[in-house]
Design a protein around this motif. Structure first.
Motif, mmCIF file in Angstrom:
data_model
loop_
_atom_site.group_PDB
_atom_site.id
_atom_site.type_symbol
_atom_site.label_atom_id
_atom_site.label_comp_id
_atom_site.label_asym_id
_atom_site.label_seq_id
_atom_site.Cartn_x
_atom_site.Cartn_y
_atom_site.Cartn_z
ATOM 1 N N ASP A 55 39.737 76.988 31.028
ATOM 2 C CA ASP A 55 40.399 77.678 32.146
ATOM 3 C C ASP A 55 41.828 77.180 32.370
ATOM 4 N N TYR A 56 42.417 76.526 31.367
ATOM 5 C CA TYR A 56 43.789 76.022 31.517
ATOM 6 C C TYR A 56 44.751 77.173 31.806
ATOM 7 N N LEU A 57 45.778 76.906 32.569
ATOM 8 C CA LEU A 57 46.784 77.853 33.033
ATOM 9 C C LEU A 57 46.172 78.810 34.058
ATOM 10 N N ARG A 58 45.364 79.754 33.592
ATOM 11 C CA ARG A 58 44.566 80.618 34.475
ATOM 12 C C ARG A 58 43.325 80.996 33.679
ATOM 13 N N ALA A 59 42.213 81.241 34.360
ATOM 14 C CA ALA A 59 40.974 81.569 33.656
ATOM 15 C C ALA A 59 41.198 82.779 32.743
ATOM 16 N N GLY A 60 40.909 82.604 31.464
ATOM 17 C CA GLY A 60 41.019 83.702 30.504
ATOM 18 C C GLY A 60 42.414 83.941 29.963
ATOM 19 N N ALA A 61 43.410 83.226 30.494
ATOM 20 C CA ALA A 61 44.806 83.526 30.147
ATOM 21 C C ALA A 61 45.130 83.232 28.681
ATOM 22 N N GLY B 39 51.571 76.484 44.091
ATOM 23 C CA GLY B 39 52.109 77.134 42.896
ATOM 24 C C GLY B 39 52.046 76.197 41.700
ATOM 25 N N LYS B 40 52.751 76.575 40.639
ATOM 26 C CA LYS B 40 52.761 75.762 39.416
ATOM 27 C C LYS B 40 54.193 75.533 38.963
ATOM 28 N N VAL B 41 54.433 74.358 38.361
ATOM 29 C CA VAL B 41 55.749 74.046 37.798
ATOM 30 C C VAL B 41 55.580 73.720 36.314
ATOM 31 N N PHE B 42 56.423 74.327 35.480
ATOM 32 C CA PHE B 42 56.418 74.041 34.039
ATOM 33 C C PHE B 42 57.771 73.460 33.658
ATOM 34 N N ASP B 43 57.803 72.239 33.087
ATOM 35 C CA ASP B 43 59.038 71.680 32.540
ATOM 36 C C ASP B 43 59.017 71.921 31.044
ATOM 37 N N LEU B 58 62.874 82.480 28.367
ATOM 38 C CA LEU B 58 61.961 81.988 29.412
ATOM 39 C C LEU B 58 61.385 83.147 30.232
ATOM 40 N N ALA B 59 62.209 84.138 30.484
ATOM 41 C CA ALA B 59 61.718 85.312 31.227
ATOM 42 C C ALA B 59 60.611 85.996 30.438
ATOM 43 N N GLU B 60 60.804 86.076 29.106
ATOM 44 C CA GLU B 60 59.779 86.701 28.263
ATOM 45 C C GLU B 60 58.506 85.850 28.264
ATOM 46 N N MET B 61 58.680 84.504 28.219
ATOM 47 C CA MET B 61 57.515 83.604 28.273
ATOM 48 C C MET B 61 56.741 83.796 29.574
ATOM 49 N N CYS B 62 57.470 83.980 30.661
ATOM 50 C CA CYS B 62 56.827 84.182 31.962
ATOM 51 C C CYS B 62 56.059 85.493 31.975
ATOM 52 N N GLU B 63 56.700 86.546 31.480
ATOM 53 C CA GLU B 63 56.068 87.863 31.482
ATOM 54 C C GLU B 63 54.818 87.881 30.606
ATOM 55 N N LYS B 64 54.894 87.153 29.468
ATOM 56 C CA LYS B 64 53.796 87.226 28.506
ATOM 57 C C LYS B 64 52.689 86.213 28.735
ATOM 58 N N LEU B 65 53.001 85.069 29.371
ATOM 59 C CA LEU B 65 51.970 84.048 29.493
ATOM 60 C C LEU B 65 52.028 83.201 30.760
ATOM 61 N N LEU B 66 53.211 82.650 31.071
ATOM 62 C CA LEU B 66 53.255 81.619 32.117
ATOM 63 C C LEU B 66 52.860 82.152 33.491
ATOM 64 N N ALA B 67 53.184 83.406 33.765
ATOM 65 C CA ALA B 67 52.816 83.997 35.057
ATOM 66 C C ALA B 67 51.927 85.212 34.828
ATOM 67 N N ASN B 68 51.029 85.453 35.741
ATOM 68 C CA ASN B 68 50.293 86.718 35.768
ATOM 69 C C ASN B 68 51.010 87.566 36.812
ATOM 70 N N THR B 69 51.833 88.496 36.354
ATOM 71 C CA THR B 69 52.715 89.213 37.280
ATOM 72 C C THR B 69 51.963 90.180 38.196
ATOM 73 N N VAL B 70 50.660 90.301 38.006
ATOM 74 C CA VAL B 70 49.856 91.067 38.965
ATOM 75 C C VAL B 70 49.812 90.322 40.304
ATOM 76 N N ILE B 71 49.787 88.995 40.214
ATOM 77 C CA ILE B 71 49.624 88.189 41.438
ATOM 78 C C ILE B 71 50.724 87.159 41.652
ATOM 79 N N GLU B 72 51.564 86.928 40.610
ATOM 80 C CA GLU B 72 52.508 85.810 40.705
ATOM 81 C C GLU B 72 53.956 86.230 40.453
ATOM 82 N N ASN B 73 54.881 85.521 41.121
ATOM 83 C CA ASN B 73 56.309 85.611 40.836
ATOM 84 C C ASN B 73 56.723 84.364 40.060
ATOM 85 N N TYR B 74 57.890 84.455 39.395
ATOM 86 C CA TYR B 74 58.392 83.253 38.709
ATOM 87 C C TYR B 74 59.878 83.094 38.960
#
Lengths: 224, 79
Positions: A55-61, B39-43, B58-74
């Motif tokens: 479940d790292y980062l977010r579950a299922g991510a 929230g979460k912080v990524f260095d 970084l914006a692409e990384m956020c859109e594709k993985l680091l954030a779930n844009t359904v529920i999160e902002n970055y």
């Protein structure tokens, strides 16, 4: 009916799912590892429960970005049935194959108990063997099952009949909006649900309510 | 080059963990604490690109993985 169950690092219900499918359909499913880039020719692909990548980062991510997920996306677009249970549901929302997101349970605790589900849409292969409004028993076991969708998305999926199952009789275990327990895509061939129908398919498990879902998928029964 | 990405829940998304932390702070006796949102912080270390390119990547990384844009902002910061 031919089916395949995909295993990810940290999946833990893949064997339960395979046993249930074999029990109901009479045919053992194929097992697929997450690094595969193509899927066998099957009628149903299942993403099982578990805790992929802890479940790292977010579950299922992380699992949602696995090599095999491009093949799952392609299969879904061709109309192949795709079922995601628990962690599999989380993967399907993370992959954008289903609307909304699964968040931390409202009560913050892991919930492992039995709930009641009501079948509210029986137009899909997954739900057609139930009767309209049928209430059935099903176990849940998760920490991040709190279904959320923004107001616009929620209005759309409710309006389009994409809600397949709701928690019934006050058994919502996680705070899901509108008591949503299972969601279909617009086409009706992709279903994600937090509860585990594969864990209530034989009397030794305490009941067989979960069988109905698999019977519908296999086209074995048509409820009136 | 080092970058810091901050991911936070969108307004209107319930945050039960933030609520629990809020309760914890109150239990410790901190007065005047309003809403807490977790929230979460990524260095992230980056090389071989300009600051401008880094922001785009970084914006692409956020859109594709680091954030779930359904529920999160970055938010992206080059530090």
């Amino acid at each position: 009916m031919k089916s395949a169950v995909i295993t990810f690092p940290g999946s833990n219900r893949e064997r339960d799912m395979m046993k249930a499918l074999e029990l109901v359909t009479g045919k053992a499913p194929l097992s697929v590892w997450h690094t595969e880039t193509s899927l066998p020719d099957v009628d149903l692909v299942v993403l099982p429960g578990g805790f992929s990548y802890g479940d790292y980062l977010r579950a299922g991510a992380i699992a949602a970005r696995s090599p095999v997920m491009d093949a799952v996306r392609d299969a879904a677009s061709r109309g192949v049935l795709v079922l995601g249970v628990c962690n599999g549901f989380q993967m399907l929302t993370e992959a954008g194959l289903l609307p909304g997101a699964l968040m931390r349970n409202a009560g913050l605790t892991f919930v492992c108990r039995e709930v009641k589900l009501q079948t509210v849409n029986r137009t899909s292969a997954f739900t057609r063997a139930f009767t309209q409004g049928q209430v059935w028993r099903c176990p849940v076991a998760h920490h991040d099952g709190n279904y959320f969708a923004d107001a616009e998305t929620l209005a759309r999926i409710e309006g389009e009949g994409q809600v397949a199952f709701r928690y019934a009789d006050g058994t919502n275990p996680n705070g899901s909006v509108n008591h949503i327990a299972g969601v279909l895509n617009a086409r009706g061939n992709v279903l994600g649900m937090m509860p585990h129908p594969e864990n209530l398919v034989e009397p030794l498990q305490g009941g067989i309510d979960g069988r109905t879902l698999f019977e519908g998928v296999a086209g074995l029964t048509e409820a009136a | 080059m080092k970058a810091r990405v901050t991911v936070t829940l969108k307004n209107g998304v319930l945050d039960p963990q933030g609520k629990a932390i809020e309760g914890g702070l109150a239990a410790l006796g901190f007065a005047g604490v309003g809403h807490v949102r977790q929230g979460k912080v990524f260095d992230i270390e980056l090389s071989g690109r300009s600051a401008e390119q880094a922001r785009a990547d970084l914006a692409e990384m956020c859109e594709k993985l680091l954030a779930n844009t359904v529920i999160e902002n970055y938010a992206i910061e080059i530090v």
